[in-house]
Design an enzyme around this catalytic site. Structure first.
Site, mmCIF file in Angstrom:
data_model
loop_
_atom_site.group_PDB
_atom_site.id
_atom_site.type_symbol
_atom_site.label_atom_id
_atom_site.label_comp_id
_atom_site.label_asym_id
_atom_site.label_seq_id
_atom_site.Cartn_x
_atom_site.Cartn_y
_atom_site.Cartn_z
ATOM 1 N N MET A 33 1.089 -1.644 -0.109
ATOM 2 C CA MET A 33 -0.214 -0.342 -0.197
ATOM 3 C C MET A 33 0.817 0.547 -0.140
ATOM 4 O O MET A 33 0.586 2.437 0.466
ATOM 5 C CB MET A 33 -0.862 0.181 1.127
ATOM 6 C CG MET A 33 -2.287 -0.765 0.826
ATOM 7 S SD MET A 33 -3.497 -0.926 1.898
ATOM 8 C CE MET A 33 -2.884 -0.496 3.863
ATOM 9 N N ALA A 35 3.825 3.524 1.613
ATOM 10 C CA ALA A 35 4.640 4.134 2.243
ATOM 11 C C ALA A 35 5.955 3.499 2.584
ATOM 12 O O ALA A 35 5.779 2.849 3.541
ATOM 13 C CB ALA A 35 3.636 4.915 3.766
ATOM 14 N N GLU A 38 12.138 -0.738 5.307
ATOM 15 C CA GLU A 38 13.080 -1.604 4.756
ATOM 16 C C GLU A 38 11.973 -2.973 4.313
ATOM 17 O O GLU A 38 12.142 -3.654 4.081
ATOM 18 C CB GLU A 38 14.023 -1.753 5.849
ATOM 19 C CG GLU A 38 15.186 -2.469 5.649
ATOM 20 C CD GLU A 38 16.025 -2.430 4.310
ATOM 21 O OE1 GLU A 38 17.233 -3.237 3.946
ATOM 22 O OE2 GLU A 38 16.307 -0.612 3.479
ATOM 23 N N HIS A 40 8.868 -3.874 3.629
ATOM 24 C CA HIS A 40 8.807 -3.545 2.153
ATOM 25 C C HIS A 40 10.193 -4.137 1.390
ATOM 26 O O HIS A 40 10.282 -4.924 0.192
ATOM 27 C CB HIS A 40 8.223 -2.256 1.070
ATOM 28 C CG HIS A 40 7.018 -2.144 2.347
ATOM 29 N ND1 HIS A 40 6.807 -1.261 3.124
ATOM 30 C CD2 HIS A 40 6.080 -2.447 2.182
ATOM 31 C CE1 HIS A 40 5.726 -0.751 3.406
ATOM 32 N NE2 HIS A 40 4.989 -2.287 2.739
ATOM 33 N N GLY A 150 4.648 -10.018 4.488
ATOM 34 C CA GLY A 150 5.046 -10.338 4.800
ATOM 35 C C GLY A 150 4.272 -11.298 6.275
ATOM 36 O O GLY A 150 3.428 -11.287 6.433
ATOM 37 N N GLU A 151 5.589 -11.713 6.840
ATOM 38 C CA GLU A 151 5.188 -12.230 8.616
ATOM 39 C C GLU A 151 4.752 -11.286 9.449
ATOM 40 O O GLU A 151 4.125 -12.025 10.176
ATOM 41 C CB GLU A 151 6.469 -13.410 8.790
ATOM 42 C CG GLU A 151 6.384 -14.295 7.871
ATOM 43 C CD GLU A 151 7.143 -15.330 8.026
ATOM 44 O OE1 GLU A 151 7.857 -15.002 9.790
ATOM 45 O OE2 GLU A 151 7.198 -16.639 7.743
ATOM 46 N N SER A 193 4.816 1.218 8.588
ATOM 47 C CA SER A 193 4.323 2.211 8.149
ATOM 48 C C SER A 193 3.543 3.415 9.464
ATOM 49 O O SER A 193 3.672 4.912 9.121
ATOM 50 C CB SER A 193 3.537 2.272 6.792
ATOM 51 O OG SER A 193 1.938 2.464 7.240
#
Length: 292
Positions: A33, A35, A38, A40, A150-151, A193
């Site tokens: 989404m 924003a 690190e 991402h 991401g976990e 974010s």
């Protein structure tokens, strides 16, 4: 890096990526989404290791925000995000408008029962319906060989995996929906974010969350009483300055069924807590053990 905002251009661009590679060229999707941080970029780097080309998407999805949530305030920085993705070697950025993603008359919603109903699903009704719907659309639009998430949002990952299994969306790659471990600050706080909303004092207090979670996990793995340990975790967070704790739950890692005893299979400790007006989530693995 090419940026596209309409579906026809997206599909042409993906076809060109595949045509530019070998007959077995693979495409990985990293949905975001925006924003970007690190966390991402770690997903992007992992995607680049696993596929020939990486497609990232940036779309602030309105259907996963509730009426009292921060849709309008959610940070939007497409130019900055684009530069970060280009620097990481992303081949294609899919940045649709709301109108492109949800055209006039859009009337379809995907609901994933069971794994979406507790935890964040209990306090954010409709949230995971919005997540499942938009991710399903992204899969249909990009047609990737794999996708990386991401976990940090373990429940979201469980919802997406269940949806893919139930709707036969499994992609032609081993571990096609790949969870990447949470990226953390030096003090252990999971990157998000939403961390930018914290004041300096709140940010300092927020580090209590991962620290207390690790203590609770050590106690559970040693055989301590699970309900008492979770109650102590909640109390310590409130003492540290958190305004409230939505949940602190030990759950089976796959089904997310709550556990009241030392786990006999892989489990997760999942927590959502509010500090100021910011809601933080985190989860960590809990190893099965014999206890005392």
């Amino acid at each position: 890096m090419e940026t596209v905002t309409d579906l026809a251009s997206l599909r042409q661009a993906v076809d060109e990526l595949r045509a530019a590679g070998t007959s077995s060229a693979t495409v990985a999707l990293v949905p975001t989404m925006g924003a970007l941080h690190e966390g991402h970029l770690t997903l992007v780097r992992e995607a680049a290791k696993r596929a020939d080309a990486v497609v990232a998407s940036i779309f602030v999805n309105p259907t996963q925000f509730g009426p009292n949530e921060d849709l309008d305030a959610y940070p939007r920085q497409l130019a900055e995000d684009s530069a970060m993705l280009q620097a990481e070697g992303v081949a294609l950025l899919w940045a649709p408008t709301v109108e492109a993603m949800y055209p006039a008359g859009f009337a379809t919603t995907i609901a994933v029962a069971d794994v979406s109903e507790g935890l964040c699903g209990a306090s954010r009704p409709g949230h995971f319906d919005g997540v499942a719907t938009v991710v399903n659309k992204l899969f249909a639009q990009v047609r990737p060989d794999m996708a990386l998430f991401g976990e940090k949002d373990w429940q979201q990952l469980a919802v997406i995996r269940r949806m893919a299994r139930d709707l036969d969306l499994t992609m032609p790659h081993v571990d096609a929906i790949h969870g990447v471990p949470t990226v953390r600050e030096e003090d252990g706080l999971a990157l998000s974010s939403r961390n930018r909303y914290l004041s300096a004092d709140q940010r300092a207090s927020a580090a209590t969350l991962p620290a207390e979670m690790r203590k609770a996990i050590a106690a559970i793995e040693a055989g301590s009483d699970v309900p008492a340990t979770l109650a102590a975790l909640e109390a310590h967070l409130l003492q540290a300055g958190f305004a409230s704790v939505d949940y602190a739950t030990l759950a089976d890692a796959m089904s997310l069924a709550p556990l009241a005893e030392t786990p006999r299979a892989d489990a997760r400790l999942l927590v959502a807590a509010r500090i100021g007006t910011t809601r933080l989530i985190d989860n960590m693995a809990v190893r099965p053990g014999s206890g005392r």
